[in-house]
Design a protein around this motif. Structure first.
Motif, mmCIF file in Angstrom:
data_model
loop_
_atom_site.group_PDB
_atom_site.id
_atom_site.type_symbol
_atom_site.label_atom_id
_atom_site.label_comp_id
_atom_site.label_asym_id
_atom_site.label_seq_id
_atom_site.Cartn_x
_atom_site.Cartn_y
_atom_site.Cartn_z
ATOM 1 N N TYR A 41 0.821 -1.206 0.000
ATOM 2 C CA TYR A 41 0.000 0.000 0.000
ATOM 3 C C TYR A 41 0.863 1.268 0.000
ATOM 4 O O TYR A 41 0.625 2.185 -0.791
ATOM 5 N N GLU A 42 1.834 1.339 0.876
ATOM 6 C CA GLU A 42 2.667 2.549 0.983
ATOM 7 C C GLU A 42 3.428 2.824 -0.319
ATOM 8 O O GLU A 42 3.572 3.982 -0.725
ATOM 9 N N ASP A 43 3.911 1.775 -0.964
ATOM 10 C CA ASP A 43 4.632 1.940 -2.234
ATOM 11 C C ASP A 43 3.693 2.444 -3.333
ATOM 12 O O ASP A 43 4.053 3.335 -4.107
ATOM 13 N N LYS A 45 0.832 4.056 -2.902
ATOM 14 C CA LYS A 45 0.411 5.418 -2.531
ATOM 15 C C LYS A 45 1.491 6.434 -2.877
ATOM 16 O O LYS A 45 1.196 7.536 -3.348
ATOM 17 N N LYS A 46 2.748 6.069 -2.676
ATOM 18 C CA LYS A 46 3.858 6.974 -2.994
ATOM 19 C C LYS A 46 3.891 7.288 -4.491
ATOM 20 O O LYS A 46 4.053 8.441 -4.888
ATOM 21 N N VAL A 47 3.726 6.269 -5.321
ATOM 22 C CA VAL A 47 3.707 6.463 -6.775
ATOM 23 C C VAL A 47 2.528 7.354 -7.167
ATOM 24 O O VAL A 47 2.671 8.274 -7.979
ATOM 25 N N ASP A 49 0.908 9.569 -5.263
ATOM 26 C CA ASP A 49 1.145 10.933 -4.775
ATOM 27 C C ASP A 49 2.130 11.682 -5.661
ATOM 28 O O ASP A 49 1.914 12.864 -5.987
ATOM 29 N N LEU A 50 3.213 11.028 -6.054
ATOM 30 C CA LEU A 50 4.211 11.674 -6.908
ATOM 31 C C LEU A 50 3.637 12.020 -8.281
ATOM 32 O O LEU A 50 3.896 13.103 -8.815
ATOM 33 N N ASP A 71 5.529 -0.258 -10.395
ATOM 34 C CA ASP A 71 5.411 1.178 -10.174
ATOM 35 C C ASP A 71 5.295 1.961 -11.476
ATOM 36 O O ASP A 71 4.496 2.896 -11.582
#
Length: 89
Positions: A41-43, A45-47, A49-50, A71
């Motif tokens: 999830y965090e990975d 979400k990071k993609v 968001d960026l 990603d």
């Protein structure tokens, strides 16, 4: 970029992600569904968001139905959906 209409990119095939964007005037809502949500999830979400930051998207409903996409696939599908449903401000 402002989301002005609903748009879709991707598929529900294995190793892909289906991305839907819809207008929302009051907030940015991100929904991520994935069988590997607990692990990644965090990975993911990071993609997301960026990519949203790259296009200056601050409002809209972003829904991802992930099927184990890399990603780069997530970013590409989200970019495509944003360009299909967005309008430059």
């Amino acid at each position: 970029m402002r989301i002005v209409r609903g748009a879709v990119a991707g598929t529900l095939e294995s190793s892909d992600v289906l991305v839907r964007v819809e207008p929302c005037d009051h907030c940015l809502e991100i929904v991520i569904e994935s069988p590997v949500r607990r692990q990644f999830y965090e990975d993911i979400k990071k993609v997301v968001d960026l990519t949203l930051a790259d296009f200056s998207v601050t409002k809209g409903r972003i829904c991802l139905n992930d099927r184990g996409a890399l990603d780069c696939v997530i970013a590409a599908r989200l970019e495509t959906a944003i360009l299909r449903g967005g309008e430059r401000q």
